[in-house]
Write an enzyme that holds these catalytic residues in place. Structure first.
Site, PDB file in Angstrom:
ATOM      1  N   HIS A  72       0.739  22.023  36.158  1.00 15.42           N
ATOM      2  CA  HIS A  72       2.094  21.163  35.458  1.00 15.42           C
ATOM      3  C   HIS A  72       3.208  21.602  36.344  1.00 15.42           C
ATOM      4  O   HIS A  72       3.443  22.814  36.341  1.00 15.42           O
ATOM      5  CB  HIS A  72       2.194  21.378  34.048  1.00 15.42           C
ATOM      6  CG  HIS A  72       1.064  20.592  33.186  1.00 15.42           C
ATOM      7  ND1 HIS A  72       1.379  20.422  31.939  1.00 15.42           N
ATOM      8  CD2 HIS A  72       0.151  19.931  33.608  1.00 15.42           C
ATOM      9  CE1 HIS A  72       0.471  19.813  31.495  1.00 15.42           C
ATOM     10  NE2 HIS A  72      -0.393  19.491  32.378  1.00 15.42           N
ATOM     11  N   TYR A 201       8.103  18.638  24.404  1.00 18.53           N
ATOM     12  CA  TYR A 201       8.919  19.361  23.270  1.00 18.53           C
ATOM     13  C   TYR A 201       9.783  18.400  22.731  1.00 18.53           C
ATOM     14  O   TYR A 201      10.693  18.035  23.429  1.00 18.53           O
ATOM     15  CB  TYR A 201       9.573  20.735  23.645  1.00 18.53           C
ATOM     16  CG  TYR A 201       8.539  21.619  24.226  1.00 18.53           C
ATOM     17  CD1 TYR A 201       8.437  22.917  23.479  1.00 18.53           C
ATOM     18  CD2 TYR A 201       8.152  21.752  25.560  1.00 18.53           C
ATOM     19  CE1 TYR A 201       7.527  23.979  23.884  1.00 18.53           C
ATOM     20  CE2 TYR A 201       7.114  22.706  25.990  1.00 18.53           C
ATOM     21  CZ  TYR A 201       6.915  23.633  25.315  1.00 18.53           C
ATOM     22  OH  TYR A 201       6.381  24.633  25.489  1.00 18.53           O
ATOM     23  N   PRO A 293       5.318  30.766  19.382  1.00 17.29           N
ATOM     24  CA  PRO A 293       4.791  30.216  20.481  1.00 17.29           C
ATOM     25  C   PRO A 293       5.674  29.291  21.519  1.00 17.29           C
ATOM     26  O   PRO A 293       5.174  28.643  22.368  1.00 17.29           O
ATOM     27  CB  PRO A 293       3.675  29.408  19.698  1.00 17.29           C
ATOM     28  CG  PRO A 293       4.150  29.178  18.224  1.00 17.29           C
ATOM     29  CD  PRO A 293       5.253  30.566  18.084  1.00 17.29           C
ATOM     30  N   LYS A 297       4.773  32.057  25.765  1.00 19.62           N
ATOM     31  CA  LYS A 297       4.962  33.432  26.364  1.00 19.62           C
ATOM     32  C   LYS A 297       3.733  34.581  25.770  1.00 19.62           C
ATOM     33  O   LYS A 297       3.604  35.524  26.240  1.00 19.62           O
ATOM     34  CB  LYS A 297       6.105  34.229  26.095  1.00 19.62           C
ATOM     35  CG  LYS A 297       7.370  33.200  26.970  1.00 19.62           C
ATOM     36  CD  LYS A 297       7.057  33.745  28.285  1.00 19.62           C
ATOM     37  CE  LYS A 297       7.918  32.888  29.294  1.00 19.62           C
ATOM     38  NZ  LYS A 297       6.956  31.851  29.938  1.00 19.62           N
ATOM     39  N   TYR A 385      10.532  29.844  31.927  1.00 22.61           N
ATOM     40  CA  TYR A 385       9.174  29.310  31.493  1.00 22.61           C
ATOM     41  C   TYR A 385       8.052  29.227  32.425  1.00 22.61           C
ATOM     42  O   TYR A 385       7.056  29.488  32.202  1.00 22.61           O
ATOM     43  CB  TYR A 385       9.547  27.532  31.382  1.00 22.61           C
ATOM     44  CG  TYR A 385       8.467  27.037  30.705  1.00 22.61           C
ATOM     45  CD1 TYR A 385       8.527  26.629  29.122  1.00 22.61           C
ATOM     46  CD2 TYR A 385       7.398  26.275  31.313  1.00 22.61           C
ATOM     47  CE1 TYR A 385       7.518  26.034  28.648  1.00 22.61           C
ATOM     48  CE2 TYR A 385       6.316  25.579  30.487  1.00 22.61           C
ATOM     49  CZ  TYR A 385       6.484  25.491  29.022  1.00 22.61           C
ATOM     50  OH  TYR A 385       5.455  25.094  28.245  1.00 22.61           O
TER      51      TYR A 385
END
Length: 390
Positions: A72, A201, A293, A297, A385
């Site tokens: 991704h 998200y 979550p 990580k 990220y």
């Protein structure tokens, strides 16, 4: 029995450490209180940083991950009924993440360990570390009605938040830092195509939502729920209605629903135990720290602990230096706290808190709005990220 390193716990961190040690010719034994089938039944994280994927390659178990994993280059943040893309690849000069389920990682590591002929004892009862503050540590466990003892040089506690490793340490020798969040994540797994090509998200007045995946045919979805919710009160129909309410209209209309094959509620907490070394006992992964979550990580942070600890053991046995072991806790905790900060920031920015009120909601909105007006802010998000360097 005698070995160099006893690893307590056969989750991803324990198995990864064991595989790296075995490949380096460093004898080790893994003790696991559960059965192999139970370990493989855990459905958890699924987003791997580049560093984690590279470490699995180094361990010699990355072939299937590279073939079946989904690279991704970005993800979406949804708010104000729109999706806004974070281009990880462009913002971090070519880095990306890889979607590959923790269950698959565990499976690959187990297969690699069996192929190498390394020893894993499943259903080991009453595992106890002894004399780890001296020169001759050992671990005892019970199996088939007998008590067994393994003498060793070092003990690696990879047995999670509720494991015996951290609990064996005197309370006055360890300091804990914790924040418990007033909500949880209700998650389901369903054999339906994901609603998007990348993760989504969502920040919504009804609460947070996440659209994730395990493959092109298996989806993992979450919604924020009250801390005291019961999974039994959530039918599949109720879940699908709720998550669609929290997504932009076009995304909700494109979502394909189906029966869940797994459903659970996970509480959210931030937790760190310091230090991460006690004589010959080293803590790794969830035994030492927990992150919400939201920032993906948890598994990756466990992998970075393994990176540092394996390097330390290799230095000790091959280069005859204890410098890496002496620096393990400080080095690991430096990265742990940065990941804790990032996970806290994402959690605070995307969830609804009971006491935030209208002012807090406007602050969240301003934070999200600012992100997509500032390349510097987006770069901060992207760098964290994809994973900070080891």
């Amino acid at each position: 029995m005698r070995t160099k390193v006893v690893i307590i716990g056969s989750g991803p961190s324990g198995l990864l450490l064991g595989q790296l040690l075995t490949n380096a010719g460093i004898d080790n034994v893994i003790l696991e209180r559960a059965s192999k089938a139970h370990v493989l039944s855990r459905i958890r994280a699924g987003v791997l940083e580049e560093g984690t994927a590279a470490l699995l390659d180094e361990a010699g178990v990355g072939k299937r991950m590279r073939h079946e994993g989904l690279p991704h280059d970005g993800f979406d943040l949804a708010f104000d009924n729109r999706r806004h893309r974070v281009d990880l690849h462009e913002l971090t000069c070519g880095k990306r993440v890889l979607v590959y389920g923790q269950t698959e990682v565990t499976h690959d590591l187990m297969d690699g360990r069996e192929a190498a002929g390394a020893v894993t004892v499943y259903e080991a009862g009453n595992v106890q570390p002894h004399d780890y503050d001296g020169a001759r540590p050992y671990v005892t466990y019970e199996k088939n009605g007998n008590t067994h003892r393994i003498d060793c040089d070092f003990i690696a506690g990879c047995d999670g938040f509720h494991g015996i490793s951290r609990k064996s340490i005197p309370q006055d020798a360890i300091e804990s830092f914790e924040r418990v969040y007033p909500f949880g994540w209700l998650g389901i797994v369903a054999d339906v195509p994901p609603v998007g090509e990348e993760l989504i998200y969502a920040n919504h007045p009804r609460g947070f939502a996440l659209c994730s995946m395990r493959s092109t045919t298996r989806s993992r979805y979450y919604v924020q729920v009250e801390a005291d919710e019961r999974v039994e009160d959530w039918s599949d129909e109720r879940f699908w209605d709720e998550i669609r309410d929290r997504l932009p209209t076009a995304t909700a209309e494109a979502m394909i629903t189906g029966p869940s094959i797994e459903k659970s509620i996970a509480p959210l907490r931030s937790f760190v135990a310091e230090p991460m070394r006690f004589g010959c006992l080293f803590l790794t992964g969830d035994a030492a720290h927990i992150v919400p979550p939201t920032g993906a990580k948890g598994l990756n942070l466990a992998a970075s602990d393994v990176r540092y600890l394996f390097d330390a053991f290799r230095e000790f046995y091959i280069e005859r230096s204890s410098a890496g072991m002496d620096d393990y806790s400080n080095k690991a905790l430096s990265r742990v706290w940065k990941a804790e900060r990032f996970s806290w920031w994402m959690t605070s920015t995307l969830h609804r808190f009971p006491d935030q009120g209208a002012f807090g909601q406007r602050i969240q909105h301003a934070e999200l709005d600012y992100l997509f007006q500032s390349r510097a802010a987006l770069t901060m998000l992207a760098e964290n990220y994809v994973g900070l360097p080891y």
